[in-house]
Design a protein around this motif. Structure first.
Motif, PDB file in Angstrom:
ATOM      1  N   GLY A 397      60.869  16.694  47.366  1.00 43.03           N
ATOM      2  CA  GLY A 397      61.249  15.702  48.371  1.00 43.03           C
ATOM      3  C   GLY A 397      62.330  14.752  47.929  1.00 43.03           C
ATOM      4  O   GLY A 397      63.090  14.254  48.738  1.00 43.03           O
ATOM      5  N   PRO A 399      64.417  13.096  43.986  1.00 41.36           N
ATOM      6  CA  PRO A 399      64.457  13.204  42.527  1.00 41.36           C
ATOM      7  C   PRO A 399      63.228  12.537  41.912  1.00 41.36           C
ATOM      8  O   PRO A 399      62.738  11.538  42.425  1.00 41.36           O
ATOM      9  N   ASP A 421      59.639  21.016  39.526  1.00 41.77           N
ATOM     10  CA  ASP A 421      60.347  20.025  40.336  1.00 41.77           C
ATOM     11  C   ASP A 421      61.269  20.837  41.238  1.00 41.77           C
ATOM     12  O   ASP A 421      62.272  21.383  40.781  1.00 41.77           O
ATOM     13  N   THR A 422      60.896  20.954  42.513  1.00 38.41           N
ATOM     14  CA  THR A 422      61.553  21.923  43.392  1.00 38.41           C
ATOM     15  C   THR A 422      62.529  21.252  44.336  1.00 38.41           C
ATOM     16  O   THR A 422      62.137  20.445  45.178  1.00 38.41           O
ATOM     17  N   TRP A 424      64.882  21.587  47.501  1.00 38.19           N
ATOM     18  CA  TRP A 424      65.199  22.393  48.684  1.00 38.19           C
ATOM     19  C   TRP A 424      65.293  21.489  49.883  1.00 38.19           C
ATOM     20  O   TRP A 424      65.276  20.261  49.719  1.00 38.19           O
ATOM     21  N   GLN A 425      65.421  22.050  51.067  1.00 35.14           N
ATOM     22  CA  GLN A 425      65.642  21.259  52.281  1.00 35.14           C
ATOM     23  C   GLN A 425      64.998  21.937  53.490  1.00 35.14           C
ATOM     24  O   GLN A 425      64.702  23.135  53.430  1.00 35.14           O
ATOM     25  N   THR A 426      64.866  21.187  54.565  1.00 36.43           N
ATOM     26  CA  THR A 426      64.414  21.773  55.835  1.00 36.43           C
ATOM     27  C   THR A 426      65.238  23.036  56.132  1.00 36.43           C
ATOM     28  O   THR A 426      64.704  24.059  56.543  1.00 36.43           O
ATOM     29  N   ASP A 519      74.234  17.171  48.988  1.00 37.47           N
ATOM     30  CA  ASP A 519      73.612  16.479  47.862  1.00 37.47           C
ATOM     31  C   ASP A 519      74.593  16.409  46.696  1.00 37.47           C
ATOM     32  O   ASP A 519      75.368  17.341  46.474  1.00 37.47           O
ATOM     33  N   ARG A 534      71.554  12.282  48.333  1.00 34.02           N
ATOM     34  CA  ARG A 534      72.426  12.635  49.447  1.00 34.02           C
ATOM     35  C   ARG A 534      73.797  11.988  49.285  1.00 34.02           C
ATOM     36  O   ARG A 534      73.913  10.868  48.795  1.00 34.02           O
ATOM     37  N   ARG A 545      63.508  12.236  55.281  1.00 32.21           N
ATOM     38  CA  ARG A 545      64.923  12.105  55.531  1.00 32.21           C
ATOM     39  C   ARG A 545      65.169  11.304  56.796  1.00 32.21           C
ATOM     40  O   ARG A 545      64.641  11.633  57.847  1.00 32.21           O
TER      41      ARG A 545
HETATM   42  C1  WT7 Z   1      66.607  16.499  50.914  1.00 29.07           C
HETATM   43  C2  WT7 Z   1      66.000  17.425  51.919  1.00 29.07           C
HETATM   44  C3  WT7 Z   1      62.349  20.074  50.825  1.00 29.07           C
HETATM   45  C4  WT7 Z   1      61.269  19.516  51.595  1.00 29.07           C
HETATM   46  C5  WT7 Z   1      61.181  18.041  51.616  1.00 29.07           C
HETATM   47  C6  WT7 Z   1      62.428  17.325  52.070  1.00 29.07           C
HETATM   48  C7  WT7 Z   1      66.084  15.767  48.751  1.00 29.07           C
HETATM   49  C8  WT7 Z   1      64.302  17.441  48.114  1.00 29.07           C
HETATM   50  C9  WT7 Z   1      64.308  17.297  45.937  1.00 29.07           C
HETATM   51  C10 WT7 Z   1      64.136  17.376  44.514  1.00 29.07           C
HETATM   52  C11 WT7 Z   1      65.888  15.830  44.306  1.00 29.07           C
HETATM   53  C12 WT7 Z   1      65.302  16.439  46.449  1.00 29.07           C
HETATM   54  C13 WT7 Z   1      67.518  16.230  48.787  1.00 29.07           C
HETATM   55  C14 WT7 Z   1      67.545  17.185  49.963  1.00 29.07           C
HETATM   56  N1  WT7 Z   1      65.260  16.533  47.816  1.00 29.07           N
HETATM   57  N2  WT7 Z   1      63.725  17.894  47.007  1.00 29.07           N
HETATM   58  N3  WT7 Z   1      63.214  18.154  43.947  1.00 29.07           N
HETATM   59  N4  WT7 Z   1      64.961  16.624  43.750  1.00 29.07           N
HETATM   60  N5  WT7 Z   1      66.089  15.707  45.630  1.00 29.07           N
HETATM   61  O1  WT7 Z   1      63.140  18.068  53.015  1.00 29.07           O
HETATM   62  O2  WT7 Z   1      63.708  16.319  54.726  1.00 29.07           O
HETATM   63  O3  WT7 Z   1      65.017  18.455  54.566  1.00 29.07           O
HETATM   64  O4  WT7 Z   1      65.229  16.679  52.816  1.00 29.07           O
HETATM   65  O5  WT7 Z   1      65.590  15.941  50.083  1.00 29.07           O
HETATM   66  O6  WT7 Z   1      68.362  15.159  49.019  1.00 29.07           O
HETATM   67  O7  WT7 Z   1      68.820  17.358  50.535  1.00 29.07           O
HETATM   68  P1  WT7 Z   1      64.289  17.385  53.856  1.00 29.07           P
END
Ligand code: WT7
Length: 665
Positions: A397, A399, A421-422, A424-426, A519, A534, A545
């Motif tokens: 979600g 860092p 520590d994963t 990814w994004q929507t 990012d 971001r 987000r």
């Molecule tokens: C944004 C995506 C993935 C599902 C939860 C959020 C940030 C996500 C990490 C991580 C650093 C992260 C990014 C990304 N983010 N995981 N492990 N380390 N930043 O999903 O609402 O689509 O947000 O969350 O900035 O772009 P989302």
């Protein structure tokens, strides 16, 4: 309250910059432990992705792994047919595993739990699928699900999937307006909701909010199904003419059998709205074959999920994390997925650890913001419980700061569980950058290398790769099965949002197209990626987000506000918090009344998660000579940082005034 700073022993034992090896006991039993997997994927790309598709049962085998003839509109596993509900339920029952637990639901009231075996889940899903059909839902109709963490939510998702009706889940904490915007955007005529739910012991009225939202829907909503969650604690609303009680409806279909509809691999499985730079949320489209393969594959490879495990992701199903890693990935693999309705600190701050102990949870997947709260509450809460069932820990979600990482690793994992520590994004559908828990060493604070088959790079503004340690932008060069296919009904915006920065958009060669997730990141000499956050006007509050534009337009809609600028400021627990700088209209004072109305305005337009931490009234906003608001400067002010050069401002004198009004505590 115990302070983690007072734990010098921990700090001394786990200095920053240290590297942790995967625990031997974990490696021995891991789903993926051969480091050659990276080469295998690279040398056999894109056919390597058959491995993901092999986690599923296909009604019709696909002909082509990847069709990249029309970038960026990639298609995966074309010609294939499958059903997601069949893959998440029926096939496990057919394999003789019908009596094994699929869902362990833990309610917020401590005496309320429900267990669904795979057979029971199948029965519930078939009955509700029959009910949806009866209400007129046909294949490809979009059904909106506005529900909190109750079992009827995954049941409804899988019922939709069974009859080929894409779902659009709207997070229950979102406001009435947010519901209306999403239903309007998707032209969704069907809604499943509930009367209410519990928050810290109190019932919360959800139907009232739903009804308010429905008033803002521009088209006819033919049917609303209302789950009775609260029973006697309910608010006694009468149901409207187009509203039906869930239990009454399902009772009509007791024992109904509904054949899973074979769906084309590229048919939409669901829409998920997420915030972007503009005020309008984006409807991210995910497909049946690619998304489900990817959710299953990453659950297997990264979360090490096995059918006999009890696995728990503490996210809300209203976000993508819950879609991929509470519902679709774990159930496709036939494991037991835990689903928790409440908050981590109710009735006490050991609630999660009580659940881990009681259910013998093997994997826990949560967010850095939660870990920072656990750390603040102190280790005596986890210490009261036997957490030895845990084998793997994950975060997602935002860092994670190394201190929180180490606390999680030590006090929850007992230094014996790998932490993934994963990143990814929507839009990506599933994990993209993370260590493989049995293969790579862990570096606290750094997500790790891109997963096998994922070609992620850190580049400068011209697209050239940056050197080790230099900050740049995260990009992804090759497509992957879980990627979004487009933004609902808006191919043009899809290209604009993700592909214009680094692609040659005139080219029809897939090699010329590069995905830009917005990012910033650095990469070290071992290829480990540290995501910095971001680089667009999106802020990340507690792993959620939020678009600054969405919040600004809510604030500007409040009577007495002339102009507003919203930025993210650092926050100890939330990661980032909303800072709103507001100019009042003539005749209005920046007083407590206006502050409260602004906060209410934001909660009405979006929801309590977007609530400003601070509202700063000012007479002017710092602007460049060309009239652009200097957001970076406002961020620095929010963070109490020393400001750089302000001479490019048209109005440098406002800076000191604003600074004096921000409380940096
Ligand atoms: C944004 C995506 C993935 C599902 C939860 C959020 C940030 C996500 C990490 C991580 C650093 C992260 C990014 C990304 N983010 N995981 N492990 N380390 N930043 O999903 O609402 O689509 O947000 O969350 O900035 O772009 P989302």
């Amino acid at each position: 309250m115990p302070d983690q700073d007072a734990d010098p022993e921990l700090e001394a034992r786990l200095p920053e910059g240290e590297v942790f090896e995967p625990p031997e006991s974990f490696v021995e039993q891991a789903n993926v432990s051969d480091p050659d997997i990276y080469d295998e994927f690279e040398q056999n790309w894109p056919e390597c992705w058959e491995r993901a598709a092999d986690h599923l049962s296909w009604d019709e085998e696909y002909d082509t792994v990847l069709d990249d003839s029309n970038p960026p509109f990639y298609e995966w596993f074309t010609g294939g047919e499958l059903n997601a509900s069949y893959n998440c339920i029926d096939r496990h029952v057919e394999d003789g595993r019908g009596d094994e637990e699929a869902l362990e639901w833990v309610g917020e009231p401590t005496d309320e739990t429900r267990t669904y075996t795979y057979s029971e889940l199948q029965r519930e899903v078939e009955e509700f699928a029959a009910a949806l059909r009866d209400r007129g839902v046909e294949e490809d109709d979009i059904v909106t699900l506005y529900m909190p963490m109750i079992p009827e939510l995954p049941i409804a998702m899988l019922a939709c999937a069974r009859i080929g009706a894409p779902h659009s889940v709207v997070f229950a904490g979102f406001s009435a307006d947010a519901l209306a915007t999403r239903m309007n955007s998707a032209d969704s005529e069907y809604l499943v909701t509930c009367d209410g739910y519990y928050r810290r012991g109190d019932p919360l009225d959800h139907l009232e909010k739903t009804n308010e939202g429905l008033e803002g829907v521009e088209h006819e909503v033919s049917d609303v199904v209302v789950v009775d969650r609260l029973g006697d604690d309910g608010f006694g609303h009468d149901l409207a003419a187009n509203q039906t009680d869930y239990d009454d409806l399902v009772a009509e279909f007791e024992g109904a059998e509904v054949e899973p509809v074979p769906r084309d691999a590229e048919d939409m499985l669901f829409l998920m709205y997420t915030s972007g730079t503009t005020g309008q949320p984006k409807g991210v489209k995910h497909t049946t074959g690619g998304y489900l393969s990817y959710a299953a594959w990453t659950s297997h490879a990264v979360l090490d999920v096995k059918p006999e495990d009890t696995y728990w992701c503490s996210a809300d199903i209203g976000w993508i994390t819950g879609h991929s890693y509470i519902v679709y990935g774990p159930l496709a693999l036939g494991t037991t997925s835990v689903m928790y309705e409440g908050t981590p600190d109710y009735p006490d701050k050991d609630r999660l650890w009580e659940i881990v102990e009681e259910y013998d949870v093997n994997q826990l997947y949560t967010a850095p913001t939660a870990i920072r709260a656990f750390m603040k509450w102190g280790k005596e809460y986890p210490d009261q419980h036997d957490l030895s069932s845990l084998r793997l820990l994950g975060t997602v979600g935002e860092p994670i700061n190394p201190r929180a990482w180490k606390w999680y690793y030590t006090h929850i994992g007992d230094e014996d569980c790998p932490v993934v520590d994963t990143w990814w994004q929507t839009e990506t559908g599933g994990m993209m950058v993370t260590t493989l828990p049995a293969v790579n060493d862990m570096k606290p604070g750094s997500a790790g290398p891109p997963l096998p088959g994922i070609d992620a790079n850190i580049v400068d503004t011209t697209g050239e790769q940056v050197g080790a340690g230099e900050a740049g932008y995260l990009t992804v060069n090759n497509p992957w099965p879980g990627m979004l296919r487009t933004l609902y009904d808006n191919d043009e915006r899809f290209i604009d949002e993700y592909w214009t920065e680094y692609s040659d958009t005139d080219s029809s060669d897939a090699d010329d197209w590069v995905y830009f997730p917005e990012d910033g990141a650095t990469v070290d000499e071992d290829g480990y990626i540290t995501v910095l956050g971001r680089v667009d006007d999106v802020i990340n509050v507690s792993g959620h987000r939020l678009g600054t534009m969405e919040i600004e337009s809510a604030i500007v809609g409040v009577e007495g506000v002339a102009e507003a600028a919203v930025v993210g400021g650092d926050h100890e627990l939330k990661g980032e918090a909303v800072y709103a700088y507001v100019i009042t209209e003539d005749g209005y004072d920046g007083d407590e009344d206006l502050r409260e109305r602004i906060i209410a305005g934001v909660e009405d337009a979006i929801g309590p998660i977007a609530r400003p931490e601070e509202v700063v009234f000012t007479t002017e906003l710092p602007k460049t000579r060309s009239g652009k608001i200097m957001r970076r400067l406002l961020e620095d002010i929010a963070n109490g940082e020393t400001l750089g050069n302000t001479s490019t401002l048209r109005n440098p004198e406002v800076v000191e005034d604003i600074q004096s009004k921000v409380s940096n505590d």
